[in-house]
Structure formats: structure tokens, C-alpha cells
Design a protein around this motif. Structure first.
Motif, PDB file in Angstrom:
ATOM      1  N   GLN A 162      64.620-123.749  -2.489  1.00 35.90           N
ATOM      2  CA  GLN A 162      64.001-122.476  -2.104  1.00 35.90           C
ATOM      3  C   GLN A 162      64.615-121.924  -0.832  1.00 35.90           C
ATOM      4  O   GLN A 162      64.833-120.707  -0.708  1.00 35.90           O
ATOM      5  N   LEU A 163      64.893-122.809   0.120  1.00 32.34           N
ATOM      6  CA  LEU A 163      65.504-122.360   1.371  1.00 32.34           C
ATOM      7  C   LEU A 163      66.882-121.755   1.127  1.00 32.34           C
ATOM      8  O   LEU A 163      67.241-120.736   1.732  1.00 32.34           O
ATOM      9  N   ARG A 164      67.649-122.365   0.230  1.00 33.46           N
ATOM     10  CA  ARG A 164      68.973-121.817  -0.064  1.00 33.46           C
ATOM     11  C   ARG A 164      68.864-120.456  -0.752  1.00 33.46           C
ATOM     12  O   ARG A 164      69.657-119.539  -0.469  1.00 33.46           O
ATOM     13  N   LEU A 165      67.889-120.311  -1.645  1.00 34.22           N
ATOM     14  CA  LEU A 165      67.679-119.017  -2.291  1.00 34.22           C
ATOM     15  C   LEU A 165      67.283-117.958  -1.269  1.00 34.22           C
ATOM     16  O   LEU A 165      67.763-116.815  -1.316  1.00 34.22           O
ATOM     17  N   GLU A 166      66.396-118.326  -0.339  1.00 30.71           N
ATOM     18  CA  GLU A 166      65.986-117.374   0.697  1.00 30.71           C
ATOM     19  C   GLU A 166      67.143-117.031   1.620  1.00 30.71           C
ATOM     20  O   GLU A 166      67.247-115.891   2.092  1.00 30.71           O
ATOM     21  N   ALA A 167      68.011-118.000   1.891  1.00 34.15           N
ATOM     22  CA  ALA A 167      69.192-117.715   2.715  1.00 34.15           C
ATOM     23  C   ALA A 167      70.083-116.692   2.018  1.00 34.15           C
ATOM     24  O   ALA A 167      70.647-115.795   2.668  1.00 34.15           O
ATOM     25  N   ASP A 168      70.210-116.788   0.685  1.00 35.04           N
ATOM     26  CA  ASP A 168      70.988-115.796  -0.064  1.00 35.04           C
ATOM     27  C   ASP A 168      70.338-114.418   0.039  1.00 35.04           C
ATOM     28  O   ASP A 168      71.033-113.401   0.167  1.00 35.04           O
ATOM     29  N   VAL A 169      69.000-114.379  -0.040  1.00 32.15           N
ATOM     30  CA  VAL A 169      68.290-113.104   0.107  1.00 32.15           C
ATOM     31  C   VAL A 169      68.554-112.499   1.479  1.00 32.15           C
ATOM     32  O   VAL A 169      68.806-111.287   1.611  1.00 32.15           O
ATOM     33  N   VAL A 170      68.518-113.341   2.516  1.00 37.30           N
ATOM     34  CA  VAL A 170      68.788-112.867   3.879  1.00 37.30           C
ATOM     35  C   VAL A 170      70.179-112.256   3.959  1.00 37.30           C
ATOM     36  O   VAL A 170      70.373-111.159   4.502  1.00 37.30           O
TER      37      VAL A 170
END
Length: 635
Positions: A162-170
Motif C-alpha cells: 500500500q505504501l508503494r502504491l501511495e508513493a506512486d500516487v504522490v
């Protein structure tokens, strides 16, 4: 004359048309996310001096302006960030709490069932079925710990994804904001206000705040710079820095979030400095909540296995052989940081006293002179000139010392214990239910002696657990009502003072005796040969259920306290999440009230601007009539 009327009419017509288009655009975007209502700013044309008077020249469209409150939008961004953080943490904690909610198949039930099987064995120590049932209950207990421990590890891996997905969103959001900054600066340079671009940028910043909280700083050219909570720049003008994750070089079980600067340096953002957004909530869960739960669970697993193993090895199995470990010994994790200067130095940690364990990880640092051990749960630290500590029921040590100055070692003694708990005993005949020594009392004794307990005393390391002379035949001969001698045949091995209810100890056993002896009364001690029906060590094993091992509580009580803390944390996170959601809704509602589209209001404006347009057309028609009349006079 007519030329002035035509000019005024045309300006009124153009103003009304622009106002109609703007109102229509508002209506068209009433459901567009991030759209702010636009209004037309009308200005009077500069009047001209005619016949001694200043006469108006019509109307001009000064601007098409967003109905926008920077304060309310900032409040909505912050509320969105806080709500996203609270929701992310609450969701994770609720999932963890769900692992412990089953009252019939969970760890608590397995602990109760295991000690119930041990208690049953005390009633039937010679029964092969009772022995095997105890082994089966132990296997089930280990499996329950393994299942929950593995699920917690899966949740850690899921959180990382989830953190990696959110980093992509950022990164997608920051790239979009950087591009919009460039377009807005260009449009502002041409003197225009690019309302739709500004709306798109605000929407992108809102989406960014759902992932990570940022601080906005407006620039003179209309662009906006964005910074993280610790001041690291995320967007500067038309340039965006990459937000990324990496494995912690000090602790390979942890991850770090930060900004990848253009020079190649990774600028770490500490979890407490992120400030908000889903990333902050996920990092709070991963770096604080999840390790605390794993450590609580691991402490219980270690307390059960170590204490049960110790007592089990003090007994004898069905064949009369000394008992072995009931559970497989658990290892404890200690790793050196990848950045250490001396790779040869390694760390180790072993269990010293399970009742003193604290639910925490540790870090061991060397500054070139002293060693410092830090308990990470509360940042309590201890300093030593030697590379060894005995603290919190653990023995810490370094090998191949000294390390290089600045070297660090991460120590996780409890984290993996629940996943690694397994059985060493697999057959009921291996269960050590019997006491290896027994006492007999000759019929010739004349006093009122009664033996209340005969226990095997564990040796203190580095001494063996069982005294090698434990089963040697000896006699306790009372020379008077207050004195005794321990003899082997005619040889006196030891002597002491006797008092009723006191203990007599020798060769690794301890005997509690009460009553009044007569001179030459004797107690004979020796090996418990053929004691397959003996339950005295089984009784000691059953008594472990009530021993204060977890912060002064029993194993069952310690687990109940863990569940209570977890339940309280999950409930508190849920309540806080609901509160933050309400704050966000209020903030967004306030922003919408100031800048949102009201269809009733826009419908009223359409009628107003339509009438203005019709009136402006009438002005032009009147001007044409006057012009035609003037032409007719000249013919």
C-alpha cells in the motif's frame, strides 16, 4: 450620437454574453470535482467629456474571477490529510483486532485448552491418552501462535505494498502539479487568470494531501511550491522531486520514506514528521502499532515456551529418562547495520529471565568509547564500557569487538517468536510428568514429620539445569528437634538447622518439611525408579498457568491485557477516524459553501443576464432607428 449608442449597446451586449457564458459554465460544472464557481467582474468604461459633461461609454468585462477562499481551501486540504491518516491506521488496526476476536479458536482459547490438558494429566499421569492429548494441545497452541504471527507478517507485507502504491500516487500528483505550475505561470505572464488550471491544481493538491500532507507556498508568478512536514521540498516551480521508499540500512525489517533529491541523495522523512495522509497512517501502523502487537505476542510465546521447557527438563518421562524441551527453543534476532564500518562485529541476544521481558525492540550503539543500549519502546538507554548488557530479562553481547565508531545493531528479541513457536515433544511417552527424586520415611520414625513438597531446583547458568548428583541416594537424619545432617551411609555430607515448614536443600532438590522430629528420625531420598504414575512434575507444569510472568500477570492474564490494549487502540483509532471524517466533511462543506455552484443562484443570474442581453439589443435597435431618422432628414 448614434455611434456612441452603438458602442454602449455593443459593450452591454458583450458583457451580458460573457456573463451568460460564465453562468452556463458554472451550471455545466456543478458536479465537477474541484470546480470553483466563477463570476464576471464588470467595470464601467472610462467616460468622455461631451458638452461640458462626462458621459458614460458603456461597460467592460474586467475579469472572470474564481469565488475562492485560500483559507478555507487550506483548511479542507489539512482536514483531508488528517482524515486520510486516521482512516488508514484505523482500518489496519481493525484488521489486526479481528485476528484475536474469535473466542473459541483463538490464541486465548488455545492457552486455556493447553493448560487444561496439563491439568488433566496431573489426574492421569500414567494414561497414554492423557499424555498424547497434552502433546496435541501443545501442537494446537503453537499452530495458533504461528497462524496469527504469519498473518501479522502478511499485514506488514500488505502495508508495504500500500505504501508503494501511495508513493506512486504522490509522484503522479506532484508531476501534474509541476506541469500545471508551468502553465499557470505562463498564463499569468500574459495577464490572464487561468481559472480552470487553478482548479485542476487545487484538485491535484487535494489528492496529494490524501496521500501525504504538504505545505503550500505561493510564488509571485502564480506557481506554488510544496513541502513535506520536515521541510523537504516536493515541488518547486515546474520541478518535482521523487517520493520513494527504501529498506532501512540499520534495520532490514523496517522501511523508510523520503525524497530522492536530484543529486541522488535520499532525504529521509521520519514517520512522525510526515504529518498526515494515508502514508502517515500506514507508517504509524507499521513502525509503531504492528511491532508492539508482535512483541506482545512474542513475549507471551517466549514466556510459555521457556518456562515450560525449564520445568519439563526437571522432570522424568515415561521411560524414567530426564525430560527434554517440550517446545523447540526460540532464537532471537540481532542484526548489524549495513552501514557499519566493522563488518566482523556481530550481535547476539539470549533469554535470561522471561518474567522480566519488556515488549520492545532494542538498538545497540558504539560511539568509539562506550556502548549504549536503547529500549526503543520508551527510549530508555543504558551505557557500558563493555559490549555486554543484562537488561529486561535479556543478555546482549557483541562478538569480534570492538566495532567501528558509529556502528549500530538492531535487536528484535520477540518479533518472530509467535511465528517460530514449534513443538519439540511429539510422543506422549516423552512428556516428563514425574519427579526424578522421591522421599521415603522409615516406619521406625517416632516424630510427627510430614513432607509437604519435594521439588527439583534449576541450576543457575552456567551450572547445569539438573544437578548431576540429583538422584544420588542420601538420608536426612535429625540429630535433634532443631538440627539435621545429610548423610551418604555413615558419611556426613552436610548439616543444618531445622524449623517446621522450612526447606532442606541438597544436590539440586529442595524439600519442605513440617512437624517435630525425634532424634534419629530419618528421611531417605533417591531416584524415583519406575515412577510412571508420578504426577509431581506435571503439577509443577500446571502451576505455570498462574505464575506471574507478563508484567506481574499470569500467562492468561497477560494475553488478556494484550487483547485489551489492542482493542482499546483499535476502538480509539476508530473513534478518532470518525471525528476526523466529520471535521473533513465540515471543512469541505465550508469550502463548497464559499466556492461551490448553487443552481438556484445561477438560474436567477441566467434570467438577469438574459434580460440584460435583451435590453442591450434594444439599445442597438434604438440607435439604428435614430441613425435611420437622421439619414431620412438629409434626403
Amino acid at each position: 450620437m448614434s455611434t456612441g449608442i452603438f458602442s454602449i449597446g455593443n459593450s452591454a451586449l458583450a458583457a451580458a454574453y460573457t456573463a451568460l457564458r460564465t453562468a452556463g459554465n458554472n451550471i455545466a460544472n456543478v458536479n465537477t470535482p474541484g470546480y470553483t464557481r466563477q463570476t464576471v467582474v464588470l467595470l464601467p468604461q472610462v467616460s468622455s467629456f461631451v458638452g461640458g459633461n462626462y458621459v458614460g461609454q458603456g461597460v467592460a468585462v474586467g475579469d472572470v474571477r474564481r469565488t475562492y477562499s485560500d483559507f478555507l481551501t487550506g483548511q479542507a486540504h489539512q482536514a483531508t490529510s488528517a482524515s486520510a491518516q486516521a482512516d488508514a491506521r484505523s482500518t489496519q488496526l481493525a484488521q489486526v483486532a479481528g485476528l484475536f476476536n474469535n473466542q473459541t479458536t483463538g490464541i486465548g482459547a488455545a492457552i486455556d485448552n493447553f493448560f487444561a490438558a496439563v491439568q488433566d494429566l496431573t489426574q492421569r499421569p500414567g494414561d497414554a491418552a492423557a499424555r498424547q492429548q497434552m502433546v496435541s494441545a501443545g501442537n494446537m497452541l503453537a499452530q495458533r501462535f504461528n497462524d496469527v504471527g504469519s498473518r501479522l507478517q502478511e499485514m506488514r507485507n500488505g502495508t508495504d505494498r500500500q505504501l508503494r502504491l501511495e508513493a506512486d500516487v504522490v509522484n503522479r500528483s506532484t508531476q501534474e502539479i509541476a506541469v500545471l505550475n508551468d502553465k499557470i505561470a505562463l498564463a499569468r505572464g500574459n495577464g490572464a487568470s487561468p481559472n480552470d488550471l487553478l482548479d485542476r491544481r487545487d484538485a491535484a493538491i487535494r489528492q496529494l494531501n490524501e496521500s501525504v500532507r504538504v505545505t503550500s507556498v505561493m510564488q509571485d508568478d502564480g506557481s506554488v511550491n510544496l513541502f513535506l512536514g520536515n521541510g523537504q521540498p516536493l515541488v518547486v516551480g515546474s520541478q518535482a522531486n521523487a517520493f520513494s521508499l527504501r529498506t532501512d540500512p540499520v534495520d532490514p525489517q523496517s522501511i523508510q520514506v523520503g525524497v530522492q533529491a536530484r543529486g541522488g541523495a535520499f532525504l529521509v522523512v521520519e514517520p512522525e514528521s510526515i504529518g498526515g495522509g494515508k502514508i502517515a497512517g500506514l507508517m504509524q501502523f507499521r513502525s509503531a502499532d504492528l511491532p508492539a502487537i508482535e512483541n506482545d505476542l512474542g513475549r507471551i510465546a517466549i514466556a510459555i515456551s521457556s518456562e515450560f521447557n525449564t520445568q519439563h527438563r526437571l522432570g522424568n518421562d515415561a521411560s524414567g529418562a530426564p525430560g527434554g524441551n517440550f517446545f523447540a527453543p526460540l532464537s532471537m534476532l540481532a542484526v548489524a547495520a549495513r552501514t557499519n564500518g566493522n563488518a566482523a562485529t556481530t550481535a547476539s541476544v539470549t533469554l535470561a529471565d522471561a518474567s522480566q521481558l519488556q515488549s520492545s525492540d532494542y538498538r545497540l550503539d558504539y560511539d568509539g568509547t562506550n556502548y549504549r543500549l536503547t529500549r526503543l519502546a520508551d527510549d530508555t538507554s543504558w551505557t557500558s564500557a563493555t559490549p555486554s548488557f543484562t537488561q529486561d530479562g535479556l543478555s546482549f553481547a557483541l562478538a569480534s569487538t570492538p566495532p567501528a565508531a558509529g556502528d549500530q545493531f538492531m535487536i528484535r528479541p520477540l518479533a518472530a517468536a509467535s511465528r517460530d513457536l514449534t513443538m519439540a515433544v511429539q510422543r506422549g511417552s516423552e512428556v516428563a510428568a514425574a519427579n526424578p527424586v522421591q522421599v521415603t520415611m522409615p516406619a521406625t520414625n517416632l516424630g510427627s514429620l510430614v513432607v509437604d513438597d519435594l521439588a527439583v531446583v534449576a541450576g543457575t547458568p552456567p551450572a547445569p539445569l539438573r544437578n548431576p548428583n540429583l538422584t544420588n541416594a542420601v538420608s536426612v537424619v535429625f540429630t535433634s528437634a532443631s538440627a539435621y545432617e545429610i548423610r551418604s551411609g555413615a558419611t556426613v555430607l552436610s548439616s543444618g538447622t531445622y524449623s517446621s515448614g522450612g526447606a532442606i536443600a541438597f544436590n539440586g532438590w529442595s524439600m519442605t518439611v513440617r512437624g517435630t522430629p525425634s532424634p534419629n528420625d530419618t528421611l531417605n531420598l533417591g531416584a524415583n525408579v519406575g515412577g510412571t504414575g508420578d504426577n509431581r512434575n506435571a503439577l509443577k507444569l500446571a502451576a505455570l498457568a498462574g505464575r506471574p510472568l507478563i508484567d506481574g500477570a499470569s500467562i492468561t492474564g497477560g494475553f488478556a491485557n494484550t487483547i485489551a490494549r489492542l482493542g482499546g487502540a483499535a476502538e480509539g483509532a476508530g473513534v478518532f477516524s470518525l471525528a476526523q471524517d466529520a471535521i473533513r466533511e465540515n471543512a469541505v462543506a465550508a469550502e463548497s459553501a464559499a466556492g461551490g455552484v448553487n443552481l438556484d443562484e445561477e438560474a436567477t443570474k441566467l434570467i438577469q443576464y438574459q434580460q440584460q442581453y435583451q435590453a442591450a439589443a434594444k439599445i442597438i435597435a434604438v440607435g439604428r432607428t435614430i441613425f435611420d431618422e437622421i439619414l431620412a432628414l438629409g434626403r
